[in-house]
Design an enzyme around this catalytic site. Structure first.
Site, mmCIF file in Angstrom:
data_model
loop_
_atom_site.group_PDB
_atom_site.id
_atom_site.type_symbol
_atom_site.label_atom_id
_atom_site.label_comp_id
_atom_site.label_asym_id
_atom_site.label_seq_id
_atom_site.Cartn_x
_atom_site.Cartn_y
_atom_site.Cartn_z
ATOM 1 N N HIS A 291 -1.348 -4.049 34.775
ATOM 2 C CA HIS A 291 -0.292 -5.004 34.470
ATOM 3 C C HIS A 291 0.719 -5.009 35.605
ATOM 4 O O HIS A 291 0.958 -3.988 36.247
ATOM 5 C CB HIS A 291 0.399 -4.702 33.137
ATOM 6 C CG HIS A 291 0.964 -3.323 33.014
ATOM 7 N ND1 HIS A 291 0.180 -2.201 32.848
ATOM 8 C CD2 HIS A 291 2.247 -2.894 33.016
ATOM 9 C CE1 HIS A 291 0.957 -1.134 32.748
ATOM 10 N NE2 HIS A 291 2.214 -1.528 32.852
ATOM 11 N N ASP B 55 8.440 -8.754 28.328
ATOM 12 C CA ASP B 55 8.462 -7.328 28.003
ATOM 13 C C ASP B 55 9.357 -7.131 26.778
ATOM 14 O O ASP B 55 10.399 -7.771 26.660
ATOM 15 C CB ASP B 55 9.004 -6.535 29.196
ATOM 16 C CG ASP B 55 8.785 -5.050 29.057
ATOM 17 O OD1 ASP B 55 9.427 -4.428 28.180
ATOM 18 O OD2 ASP B 55 7.980 -4.492 29.814
ATOM 19 N N ILE B 56 8.942 -6.249 25.865
ATOM 20 C CA ILE B 56 9.741 -6.044 24.649
ATOM 21 C C ILE B 56 10.997 -5.213 24.913
ATOM 22 O O ILE B 56 11.910 -5.212 24.099
ATOM 23 C CB ILE B 56 8.914 -5.413 23.508
ATOM 24 C CG1 ILE B 56 8.368 -4.050 23.903
ATOM 25 C CG2 ILE B 56 7.820 -6.351 23.059
ATOM 26 C CD1 ILE B 56 7.771 -3.270 22.740
ATOM 27 N N GLU C 12 2.021 3.867 32.077
ATOM 28 C CA GLU C 12 2.055 4.236 30.669
ATOM 29 C C GLU C 12 0.921 3.620 29.860
ATOM 30 O O GLU C 12 0.484 4.195 28.876
ATOM 31 C CB GLU C 12 3.398 3.845 30.059
ATOM 32 C CG GLU C 12 4.558 4.617 30.663
ATOM 33 C CD GLU C 12 5.907 4.191 30.120
ATOM 34 O OE1 GLU C 12 5.953 3.384 29.162
ATOM 35 O OE2 GLU C 12 6.921 4.652 30.657
ATOM 36 N N VAL C 13 0.476 2.445 30.251
ATOM 37 C CA VAL C 13 -0.589 1.757 29.513
ATOM 38 C C VAL C 13 -1.809 1.659 30.426
ATOM 39 O O VAL C 13 -1.700 1.132 31.535
ATOM 40 C CB VAL C 13 -0.141 0.346 29.069
ATOM 41 C CG1 VAL C 13 -1.261 -0.367 28.328
ATOM 42 C CG2 VAL C 13 1.109 0.430 28.205
ATOM 43 N N HIS D 194 4.650 -6.090 36.465
ATOM 44 C CA HIS D 194 5.976 -6.460 35.961
ATOM 45 C C HIS D 194 6.575 -7.458 36.944
ATOM 46 O O HIS D 194 6.515 -7.243 38.155
ATOM 47 C CB HIS D 194 6.903 -5.243 35.920
ATOM 48 C CG HIS D 194 6.463 -4.149 35.021
ATOM 49 N ND1 HIS D 194 7.003 -3.966 33.771
ATOM 50 C CD2 HIS D 194 5.544 -3.163 35.191
ATOM 51 C CE1 HIS D 194 6.445 -2.909 33.206
ATOM 52 N NE2 HIS D 194 5.552 -2.410 34.046
ATOM 53 N N ASN E 229 2.660 -0.082 38.302
ATOM 54 C CA ASN E 229 2.563 1.375 38.314
ATOM 55 C C ASN E 229 1.093 1.738 38.105
ATOM 56 O O ASN E 229 0.496 1.335 37.113
ATOM 57 C CB ASN E 229 3.412 1.982 37.196
ATOM 58 C CG ASN E 229 4.878 1.712 37.388
ATOM 59 O OD1 ASN E 229 5.411 1.845 38.475
ATOM 60 N ND2 ASN E 229 5.537 1.300 36.323
#
Length: 120
Positions: free
Chosen positions: A104, A33-34, A99-100, A106, A91
């Site tokens: 995905h 993750d950035i 958000e995206v 995490h 999420n």
């Protein structure tokens, strides 16, 4: 939430945006993750255009589902998280602050984590 083929993860999959990859196979990609929230914070995504887990579980092939699940475990083991523990989080949807619009997961680890959700 509809799939947006121009979301950041789609761009990473197409090579338009760089990522620090830690795992890749035919069906999945994992990368750091950035904006990490823990010492180890890695994202695992399927390569197919799936918005959410319900979308993925309904439409993905058995091979995609198996690869995604195995990738999560492999990444955790490869980064030394399996022994002390880690958290996986996805999420899904507006109420969960997705958000995206690309499924995905995490993987959080590398330190003692607090409660899953604070008591309200």
């Amino acid at each position: 939430m509809a799939y947006d083929p121009n979301n950041i993860f789609a761009k990473i999959l197409r090579g338009e945006v760089p990522s620090k990859k830690v795992h890749e196979d035919e069906h999945t990609l994992a990368f750091h993750d950035i904006n990490p929230l823990t010492p180890s914070h890695i994202l695992v995504i399927p390569k197919g255009p799936y918005v959410s887990f319900d979308d993925f579980s309904e439409k993905a092939s058995d091979a995609e589902i198996a690869a995604f699940t195995r990738a999560i475990g492999k990444v955790a083991r490869d980064h030394g998280l399996a022994g002390d523990g880690y958290r996986i989080l996805a999420n899904i949807g507006e109420n969960a602050h997705q958000e995206v619009p690309h499924l995905h997961v995490h993987i959080f680890g590398g330190k003692r984590l607090g409660r899953m959700l604070p008591k309200e």
